[in-house]
Design a protein around this motif. Structure first.
Motif, PDB file in Angstrom:
ATOM      1  N   ARG A  25      73.650 -78.510  51.929  1.00  0.00           N
ATOM      2  CA  ARG A  25      72.909 -77.680  52.988  1.00  0.00           C
ATOM      3  C   ARG A  25      71.378 -77.938  53.627  1.00  0.00           C
ATOM      4  O   ARG A  25      71.340 -77.689  54.724  1.00  0.00           O
ATOM      5  N   ARG A  26      70.913 -78.441  53.007  1.00  0.00           N
ATOM      6  CA  ARG A  26      69.315 -78.432  52.907  1.00  0.00           C
ATOM      7  C   ARG A  26      69.719 -79.568  53.327  1.00  0.00           C
ATOM      8  O   ARG A  26      68.565 -79.868  54.362  1.00  0.00           O
ATOM      9  N   LYS A  27      69.736 -80.975  53.223  1.00  0.00           N
ATOM     10  CA  LYS A  27      69.725 -82.087  53.805  1.00  0.00           C
ATOM     11  C   LYS A  27      70.487 -83.057  54.255  1.00  0.00           C
ATOM     12  O   LYS A  27      70.734 -83.973  55.337  1.00  0.00           O
ATOM     13  N   GLY A  28      71.837 -82.568  54.782  1.00  0.00           N
ATOM     14  CA  GLY A  28      72.349 -82.805  55.907  1.00  0.00           C
ATOM     15  C   GLY A  28      73.636 -83.894  54.652  1.00  0.00           C
ATOM     16  O   GLY A  28      73.160 -83.951  53.234  1.00  0.00           O
ATOM     17  N   GLY A  77      86.336 -83.219  41.957  1.00  0.00           N
ATOM     18  CA  GLY A  77      86.625 -82.116  40.663  1.00  0.00           C
ATOM     19  C   GLY A  77      87.355 -80.720  41.451  1.00  0.00           C
ATOM     20  O   GLY A  77      88.362 -81.708  42.597  1.00  0.00           O
ATOM     21  N   VAL A  78      87.286 -79.711  41.059  1.00  0.00           N
ATOM     22  CA  VAL A  78      87.592 -79.467  42.533  1.00  0.00           C
ATOM     23  C   VAL A  78      86.961 -78.777  44.045  1.00  0.00           C
ATOM     24  O   VAL A  78      86.013 -78.929  44.473  1.00  0.00           O
ATOM     25  N   PRO A  79      87.873 -79.375  44.888  1.00  0.00           N
ATOM     26  CA  PRO A  79      87.303 -80.309  46.611  1.00  0.00           C
ATOM     27  C   PRO A  79      86.771 -78.610  47.650  1.00  0.00           C
ATOM     28  O   PRO A  79      87.346 -77.561  47.145  1.00  0.00           O
ATOM     29  N   VAL A  80      86.170 -78.927  47.762  1.00  0.00           N
ATOM     30  CA  VAL A  80      85.559 -78.397  49.520  1.00  0.00           C
ATOM     31  C   VAL A  80      85.318 -78.676  49.548  1.00  0.00           C
ATOM     32  O   VAL A  80      85.110 -80.122  50.229  1.00  0.00           O
ATOM     33  N   ILE A  81      85.903 -78.341  51.161  1.00  0.00           N
ATOM     34  CA  ILE A  81      85.994 -79.235  52.226  1.00  0.00           C
ATOM     35  C   ILE A  81      85.261 -78.535  53.317  1.00  0.00           C
ATOM     36  O   ILE A  81      84.938 -77.272  53.260  1.00  0.00           O
ATOM     37  N   LEU A  82      84.171 -79.394  54.052  1.00  0.00           N
ATOM     38  CA  LEU A  82      83.707 -78.938  55.191  1.00  0.00           C
ATOM     39  C   LEU A  82      83.910 -79.181  56.851  1.00  0.00           C
ATOM     40  O   LEU A  82      84.757 -80.874  56.537  1.00  0.00           O
ATOM     41  N   ALA A 105      73.746 -84.210  59.574  1.00  0.00           N
ATOM     42  CA  ALA A 105      72.647 -82.786  59.970  1.00  0.00           C
ATOM     43  C   ALA A 105      72.994 -82.020  59.759  1.00  0.00           C
ATOM     44  O   ALA A 105      74.492 -81.243  59.874  1.00  0.00           O
ATOM     45  N   ALA A 106      72.673 -81.336  58.725  1.00  0.00           N
ATOM     46  CA  ALA A 106      73.070 -79.568  58.725  1.00  0.00           C
ATOM     47  C   ALA A 106      73.468 -78.694  59.505  1.00  0.00           C
ATOM     48  O   ALA A 106      74.753 -78.230  59.305  1.00  0.00           O
ATOM     49  N   LYS A 107      73.684 -78.913  60.508  1.00  0.00           N
ATOM     50  CA  LYS A 107      73.158 -77.564  61.911  1.00  0.00           C
ATOM     51  C   LYS A 107      74.200 -78.075  62.450  1.00  0.00           C
ATOM     52  O   LYS A 107      75.315 -77.468  62.780  1.00  0.00           O
ATOM     53  N   TYR A 108      75.164 -79.709  62.440  1.00  0.00           N
ATOM     54  CA  TYR A 108      76.799 -78.964  62.677  1.00  0.00           C
ATOM     55  C   TYR A 108      77.830 -79.607  61.831  1.00  0.00           C
ATOM     56  O   TYR A 108      78.900 -79.738  61.831  1.00  0.00           O
ATOM     57  N   ILE A 109      77.059 -79.051  60.172  1.00  0.00           N
ATOM     58  CA  ILE A 109      78.219 -78.933  59.008  1.00  0.00           C
ATOM     59  C   ILE A 109      78.654 -76.962  59.105  1.00  0.00           C
ATOM     60  O   ILE A 109      77.859 -76.286  59.545  1.00  0.00           O
ATOM     61  N   GLU A 110      79.878 -76.948  59.046  1.00  0.00           N
ATOM     62  CA  GLU A 110      79.788 -75.791  59.156  1.00  0.00           C
ATOM     63  C   GLU A 110      80.527 -75.233  57.921  1.00  0.00           C
ATOM     64  O   GLU A 110      81.437 -76.138  56.926  1.00  0.00           O
ATOM     65  N   PHE A 111      79.893 -74.556  57.129  1.00  0.00           N
ATOM     66  CA  PHE A 111      79.941 -74.359  55.653  1.00  0.00           C
ATOM     67  C   PHE A 111      81.290 -73.963  55.219  1.00  0.00           C
ATOM     68  O   PHE A 111      81.912 -73.243  54.337  1.00  0.00           O
ATOM     69  N   LYS A 112      80.909 -72.230  56.038  1.00  0.00           N
ATOM     70  CA  LYS A 112      82.314 -71.301  55.451  1.00  0.00           C
ATOM     71  C   LYS A 112      82.208 -70.152  54.408  1.00  0.00           C
ATOM     72  O   LYS A 112      82.083 -70.813  53.467  1.00  0.00           O
TER      73      LYS A 112
END
Ligand code: HQG
Length: 180
Positions: free
Chosen positions: A111-114, A140-145, A173-180
């Motif tokens: 989230r901070r660095k992309g 581990g338990v997957p997180v999908i971005l 870059a973080a601005k292109y990532i949807e974290f939900k």
């Protein structure tokens, strides 16, 4: 994949992506190793690897990790290197969205660095959520971005696709990532 093939595939990944020197092998600039030399050098420490077995490993590998050149005199890993190689990727237009499978503990940093390439040559992105799930599950338990690759492309950022269908880019870059 057969267990024996899986072991060979793991060893080949180590040699062809990270440490060819381990068996005294050298890769050329494009990451190719001479097949005869590879077989001979692997056989000095792990006897029994024949051309037939190698062909079977390349063909049966679930993720098409390796490729032969046309006359099968050379072999290389399709992606995932940490040694310096130029795989001569040509930029291609990505789909509107791509996915990255990771785990919760990396979330805040991302989230901070992309998304950073870490030890590899590129950030690796998947074309669908299922594939990203598998990538994330390794840790581990997957997180999908979800990555807004279409927007990145339109702002001039280059994407490449490896021979086995993995999408690659330098940084997300973080601005292109949807974290939900
Ligand atoms: C994470 C396998 C903290 C990233 C798979 C990942 C794939 C950050 C890890 C291929 C970060 C790097 C690639 C940041 C990224 N802060 N952590 N800013 N940016 N990360 O293995 O994508 O079996 O280099 O989320 O199936 O997991 O080798 O990349 O968790 O296709 O053929 O840092 O490797 O294929 O890990 O996996 P990796 P990846 P093979």
């Amino acid at each position: 994949m057969k267990t024996n093939n899986k072991n060979i595939s793991k060893f080949l990944s180590l040699i062809l992506r990270h440490n060819p020197g381990k068996i005294g092998l050298q890769l050329d600039k494009q990451g190719w190793a001479d097949v005869e030399e590879l077989l001979q050098k692997i056989n000095t420490s792990k006897p029994g690897l024949t051309m037939e077995v190698l062909e079977d490993v390349v063909k049966s590998c679930d993720k098409q990790r390796f490729a032969f050149n046309e006359d099968r005199s050379k072999i290389r890993a399709n992606q995932g290197h940490s040694v310096k190689v130029d795989l001569e990727y040509t930029p291609v237009e990505p789909p509107e969205f791509l996915y990255h499978g990771t785990v919760g503990k990396f979330r805040e940093d991302i989230r901070r660095k992309g998304l950073l390439k870490m030890n590899r040559h590129h950030v690796h992105l998947s074309v669908d959520r299922e594939t990203a799930m598998r990538v994330g599950s390794r840790r581990g338990v997957p997180v999908i971005l979800t990555v807004r690759s279409g927007d990145m492309y339109r702002s001039g950022i280059e994407f490449y696709q490896s021979a086995n269908g993995v999408w690659l880019t330098d940084i997300v870059a973080a601005k292109y990532i949807e974290f939900k």
